[in-house]
Every structure is written in structure tokens, then in C-alpha cells.
Design an enzyme around this catalytic site. Structure first.
Site, PDB file in Angstrom:
ATOM      1  N   TYR A 151       5.298   3.119  -3.863  1.00  0.00           N
ATOM      2  CA  TYR A 151       4.592   4.212  -3.175  1.00  0.00           C
ATOM      3  C   TYR A 151       4.628   5.507  -4.013  1.00  0.00           C
ATOM      4  O   TYR A 151       3.621   6.209  -4.131  1.00  0.00           O
ATOM      5  CB  TYR A 151       5.258   4.411  -1.816  1.00  0.00           C
ATOM      6  CG  TYR A 151       4.610   5.402  -0.886  1.00  0.00           C
ATOM      7  CD1 TYR A 151       3.442   5.097  -0.199  1.00  0.00           C
ATOM      8  CD2 TYR A 151       5.181   6.654  -0.667  1.00  0.00           C
ATOM      9  CE1 TYR A 151       2.865   6.000   0.674  1.00  0.00           C
ATOM     10  CE2 TYR A 151       4.615   7.564   0.214  1.00  0.00           C
ATOM     11  CZ  TYR A 151       3.459   7.231   0.881  1.00  0.00           C
ATOM     12  OH  TYR A 151       2.890   8.130   1.747  1.00  0.00           O
ATOM     13  N   LYS A 155       1.453   7.490  -5.376  1.00  0.00           N
ATOM     14  CA  LYS A 155       1.171   8.872  -4.962  1.00  0.00           C
ATOM     15  C   LYS A 155       1.178   9.840  -6.146  1.00  0.00           C
ATOM     16  O   LYS A 155       0.458  10.847  -6.136  1.00  0.00           O
ATOM     17  CB  LYS A 155       2.164   9.307  -3.878  1.00  0.00           C
ATOM     18  CG  LYS A 155       1.950   8.577  -2.538  1.00  0.00           C
ATOM     19  CD  LYS A 155       0.497   8.599  -2.091  1.00  0.00           C
ATOM     20  CE  LYS A 155       0.316   8.337  -0.611  1.00  0.00           C
ATOM     21  NZ  LYS A 155      -1.107   8.285  -0.220  1.00  0.00           N
TER      22      LYS A 155
HETATM   23  P1  NAP Z   1      -0.894   5.368   9.204  1.00  0.00           P
HETATM   24  O1  NAP Z   1      -0.669   5.939  10.565  1.00  0.00           O
HETATM   25  O2  NAP Z   1      -0.168   4.131   8.820  1.00  0.00           O
HETATM   26  O3  NAP Z   1      -2.464   5.166   9.019  1.00  0.00           O
HETATM   27  C1  NAP Z   1      -2.967   4.587   7.848  1.00  0.00           C
HETATM   28  C2  NAP Z   1      -4.288   3.940   8.174  1.00  0.00           C
HETATM   29  O4  NAP Z   1      -4.801   3.364   6.951  1.00  0.00           O
HETATM   30  C3  NAP Z   1      -4.173   2.797   9.195  1.00  0.00           C
HETATM   31  O5  NAP Z   1      -5.150   2.943  10.202  1.00  0.00           O
HETATM   32  C4  NAP Z   1      -4.385   1.559   8.339  1.00  0.00           C
HETATM   33  O6  NAP Z   1      -5.024   0.489   9.033  1.00  0.00           O
HETATM   34  C5  NAP Z   1      -5.330   2.095   7.281  1.00  0.00           C
HETATM   35  N1  NAP Z   1      -5.382   1.209   6.122  1.00  0.00           N
HETATM   36  C6  NAP Z   1      -4.349   0.534   5.549  1.00  0.00           C
HETATM   37  N2  NAP Z   1      -4.784  -0.210   4.536  1.00  0.00           N
HETATM   38  C7  NAP Z   1      -6.119  -0.026   4.464  1.00  0.00           C
HETATM   39  C8  NAP Z   1      -7.133  -0.543   3.609  1.00  0.00           C
HETATM   40  N3  NAP Z   1      -6.843  -1.400   2.623  1.00  0.00           N
HETATM   41  N4  NAP Z   1      -8.409  -0.150   3.810  1.00  0.00           N
HETATM   42  C9  NAP Z   1      -8.709   0.700   4.808  1.00  0.00           C
HETATM   43  N5  NAP Z   1      -7.804   1.246   5.644  1.00  0.00           N
HETATM   44  C10 NAP Z   1      -6.515   0.877   5.467  1.00  0.00           C
HETATM   45  O7  NAP Z   1      -0.540   6.441   8.057  1.00  0.00           O
HETATM   46  P2  NAP Z   1      -0.472   8.050   8.084  1.00  0.00           P
HETATM   47  O8  NAP Z   1       0.927   8.430   8.289  1.00  0.00           O
HETATM   48  O9  NAP Z   1      -1.548   8.630   8.920  1.00  0.00           O
HETATM   49  O10 NAP Z   1      -0.777   8.328   6.530  1.00  0.00           O
HETATM   50  C11 NAP Z   1      -2.086   8.590   6.038  1.00  0.00           C
HETATM   51  C12 NAP Z   1      -1.997   8.895   4.560  1.00  0.00           C
HETATM   52  O11 NAP Z   1      -1.091   9.993   4.348  1.00  0.00           O
HETATM   53  C13 NAP Z   1      -1.456   7.739   3.721  1.00  0.00           C
HETATM   54  O12 NAP Z   1      -2.099   7.712   2.474  1.00  0.00           O
HETATM   55  C14 NAP Z   1       0.003   8.095   3.557  1.00  0.00           C
HETATM   56  O13 NAP Z   1       0.561   7.505   2.412  1.00  0.00           O
HETATM   57  C15 NAP Z   1      -0.072   9.605   3.442  1.00  0.00           C
HETATM   58  N6  NAP Z   1       1.186  10.290   3.782  1.00  0.00           N
HETATM   59  C16 NAP Z   1       1.751  10.154   5.022  1.00  0.00           C
HETATM   60  C17 NAP Z   1       2.951  10.819   5.281  1.00  0.00           C
HETATM   61  C18 NAP Z   1       3.644  10.729   6.617  1.00  0.00           C
HETATM   62  O14 NAP Z   1       4.772  11.259   6.743  1.00  0.00           O
HETATM   63  N7  NAP Z   1       3.080  10.108   7.627  1.00  0.00           N
HETATM   64  C19 NAP Z   1       3.560  11.592   4.299  1.00  0.00           C
HETATM   65  C20 NAP Z   1       2.953  11.696   3.052  1.00  0.00           C
HETATM   66  C21 NAP Z   1       1.748  11.040   2.801  1.00  0.00           C
HETATM   67  P3  NAP Z   1      -4.165  -0.661   9.727  1.00  0.00           P
HETATM   68  O15 NAP Z   1      -3.505  -0.026  10.894  1.00  0.00           O
HETATM   69  O16 NAP Z   1      -5.176  -1.680  10.123  1.00  0.00           O
HETATM   70  O17 NAP Z   1      -3.177  -1.143   8.702  1.00  0.00           O
END
Ligand code: NAP
Length: 250
Positions: A151, A155
């Protein structure tokens, strides 16, 4: 403000859903893209019910044909895309000695290959119109994080991709920037709490203690930063990484 067509990936929930809603509220037509179209439909329906314009698209961003087809569908139904938010993401955390090559490939595939494929697919309509905004979701984990070799590499890679897109596409009126969130309360962090066996409320409380502003982040905190990079007035801001983490460091 001028209404554009935006594509937000991974927008069925979490940060992506908040970003889709925010861009719709800002007046843009939004393609809510996620793996399963029926999951994305909930967010799109909600936007339409509130007077916005959105469609749901099911696609795996790591699949070249699916990414290309998704952009073509967004263009056909909403108009040529001029905003792309590469937000789709997955976790496959493990210490290096236990990390499988499949888990390495899966994470790099969704985040980095997915962002590349989507950016390549949208660039022609942005170049033709002379205006575009690409925002890539990075993370504080880009600075290194135990158990996240895959990851963190993805990133950090998003940041290099962002800066290169900014350099290559700037002359066409296209900016590329990255938002690097700290701890945000979503299904992703909930899954991490479950994996390490800590009740989510305790996990959140512990995380909040480490954040200078004294709370964990909300998806809307990230959507606001993304919306700024997508705005008309951010046209001279490109190739930047904005850490949105409630403090100066991860
Ligand atoms: P999340 O709740 O897990 O949502 C991610 C979404 O992406 C899910 O709906 C998932 O679908 C979808 N997804 C996964 N693989 C995919 C693919 N191959 N094609 C299309 N869609 C896909 O994550 P989040 O926390 O909102 O995070 C969103 C972004 O912010 C990510 O890039 C994450 O790395 C980044 N981020 C998050 C945090 C945090 O603390 N939450 C911190 C830093 C960065 P499914 O449910 O069907 O798998």
C-alpha cells in the site's frame, strides 16, 4: 460555476461517495464508478433525488478494457469527462515476510495501475476541451507504514504519477494533484480494526489521540480538499500533494 462531467472511482462508499456527493453539489454531473454497479447506484440515486445529476457505472479500474469502457460510457451519458478522481482502493496488509506476491499485485493493480488506466482513458477528452482536473488519492502511508509495503509503495507511486501527469498535461489546461489523507473513518479503517481485533470505537479513540486536531477524519474532510483541486480557481495549482491528516505529519 461551469458544470463538468466528473468520474469518481470507488465511489459506492466512504471517501469516494462523499467526493461524488460534493462534486454533484458543486454543480457537476458525476459518474459514480465502483466494482459493483448496484452498490454505486445507491449514491447515484441519492444525488439525483437531491436535484443533481449522476449515473452509476460498474467497473474494475485495474482492468484495461473495463476502465476504457467505463470512461466511454460516462462520456456518452454525461458528456466528455473533464474531472477524474482516482479514489478506488483496497488493503492487503501484512508484514513483508508474510506478504504474498498476489497481495502485492492486487494493491498495486487497483491503486496504481487503475489510476494510470483511468487517467490515460480520460486524457483525450480533457486535451480536446483544453481543461481538466485529475485528483489522485494518496495517503500518509506513502511515507512508510508497518505492514503496508504494498500500500505504501502504491500511495508513494500515486504521488510520482501525479507529478508526471502535471508536467505532461499542464499545457493542455489540465492539472493533476494528490490528496493524502491521514486516518479517516470509513469501511476501510473499520476492516483494519476488525483484522487486528480491536473494537472500532476503541480504534477510533486511539487514533484520535494521535491527531493534533483531536479527532479522526471524516470522508467529507477529504471531499472538500478534492473539490478545491477540481475548482476553476485551482488552475495554477498542479503537481501538489496535500496531506489532510489533522496535523502536519502522519
Ligand atoms: P473504502 O471504504 O474501502 O472504499 C473503497 C471503494 O473502492 C469501495 O467501494 C471498493 O469497492 C472500491 N474498489 C475497490 N477495488 C476497486 C476496483 N478495482 N475498481 C473499482 N472500485 C474498487 O475506502 P476509503 O477509506 O473510502 O478509501 C478511499 C481511498 O482513500 C482509497 O484509495 C484509500 O487508499 C484512500 N485512503 C483512505 C484512508 C482512510 O483512512 N480511510 C487514508 C488514506 C487514504 P468494494 O466495496 O466492492 O471492494
Amino acid at each position: 460555476m461551469t458544470s463538468r462531467t466528473a468520474i469518481v472511482t470507488g465511489a459506492a462508499r466512504g471517501i469516494g461517495a462523499a467526493t461524488a456527493r460534493r462534486l454533484a453539489a458543486d454543480g457537476h454531473a458525476v459518474a459514480v464508478l465502483d466494482l459493483a454497479e448496484d452498490q454505486a447506484a445507491g449514491v447515484a440515486d441519492d444525488i439525483n433525488a437531491k436535484g443533481g445529476k449522476a449515473i452509476a457505472i460498474g467497473a474494475d479500474v485495474a482492468d484495461e478494457a473495463a476502465a476504457t469502457a467505463a470512461v466511454a460510457r460516462a462520456a456518452a451519458e454525461l458528456g466528455p469527462p473533464q474531472i477524474l478522481v482516482n479514489n478506488a482502493g483496497i488493503l492487503r496488509d501484512n508484514l513483508l515476510f508474510k506478504m504474498s506476491a498476489a497481495d502485492w499485485d492486487a494493491v498495486l493493480g487497483v491503486h496504481l495501475r487503475g489510476a494510470f488506466l483511468m487517467a490515460r482513458a480520460v486524457q483525450s477528452s480533457m486535451v480536446e476541451s483544453g481543461w481538466g482536473r485529475i485528483v489522485n488519492l494518496s495517503s500518509t502511508s506513502a511515507l512508510g507504514n508497518r505492514g503496508q509495503a504494498n500500500y505504501a509503495a502504491a500511495k508513494a507511486g500515486m504521488q510520482g504519477l501525479t507529478k508526471t501527469l502535471a508536467i505532461e498535461l499542464g499545457k493542455f489546461g489540465i492539472t493533476a494533484n494528490a490528496v493524502a489523507p491521514g486516518f479517516i473513518e470509513t469501511e476501510m479503517t473499520k476492516a483494519t480494526a476488525e483484522r487486528v481485533g480491536v473494537p472500532f470505537a476503541d480504534f477510533l479513540a486511539h487514533a484520535a489521540k494521535e491527531v493534533p486536531v483531536g479527532r479522526v477524519g471524516r470522508p467529507e474532510d477529504i471531499a472538500a480538499a478534492v473539490a478545491f483541486f477540481c475548482s476553476e480557481e485551482a488552475g495554477y495549482v498542479s503537481g501538489q500533494v496535500l496531506y489532510v491528516a489533522g496535523g502536519p505529519k502522519a
